[in-house]
Motif scaffolding. Sequence first.
Motif: not given
Length: 270
Positions: A131-138, A163-165, A191-194
């Motif tokens: 499970f890959s968990i990204l907090n808000p703003g990561k 979802a678009e953000n 690749h990059e993630v927001w």
Amino acid sequence: MNAFIEQFRKRRRNFVKDLGGKVLWKLERIMINHSKVSTDPFLDPYQFEWATFLEQNWRIIRAELDRILEYKERIPRFQDISEDQQSISKDDDWRTFFLYGFGYKAKINCSKCPETTRLIESIPDMTTAFFSILNPGKHIPEHRGVFKGFLRYHLGLKVPRQAENCRIRVDGETAHWKEGKGMLFDDTYQHEVWNDTNETRVVLLLDIKRPLRFPANVLNTMLINLIKHTGYVQDAKKNQEAWERKFETAIERTDPARKEAAKDYEKTIM
């Protein structure tokens, strides 16, 4: 003396990693020429039967994830497991709950997610699952995987309403996650993630062996077995096992019933 030995080990590991990465990149042309599937940045996940199977069962996985997220702050940061991730993540906002890593089963974690474990173990050539968990703003800066012998899959489990953000860009192409839907890509492209939202994003991340024609398929299996026994993977395995024990202790202290359930599951896999 111990500090000197540790420093020597770290430098040796970094040297081996850098050398190994260069060798793997040299072999990319072989993987490209012998690939049975597209070598584009994004691929069609539905060419694999298991992709539809996972989507059909995503709510079962989500239910187990929700129980794990009750202890979110105790879940390790990615760099706590794999120290090499410090180059792209130094904060507390990317956490990982491993089930498999390079073929090694995280038995304690799997005991907390028995249905998810059953589902992923049915996938041919699955090597890694977490499970890959990204907090808000990561934000995860641009980077690339080291080996084209894998394909990377994301199953959207918890996706922010905006979802678009919350997006991933692979070699200039941008995509958004959807709950209950899968995404397949080649992580050797930059690749990059927001996650530019105020909600948490979670996917089930899988690495599977790229389907290859002979003799590249044999070479791929040999390389994966070699990587599996490097310090890069073995150190991460040790870190993961240590964190599993800590996580299990934390759960046992707050929920004795889950301790008994875990014991019952462990009996079934002995």
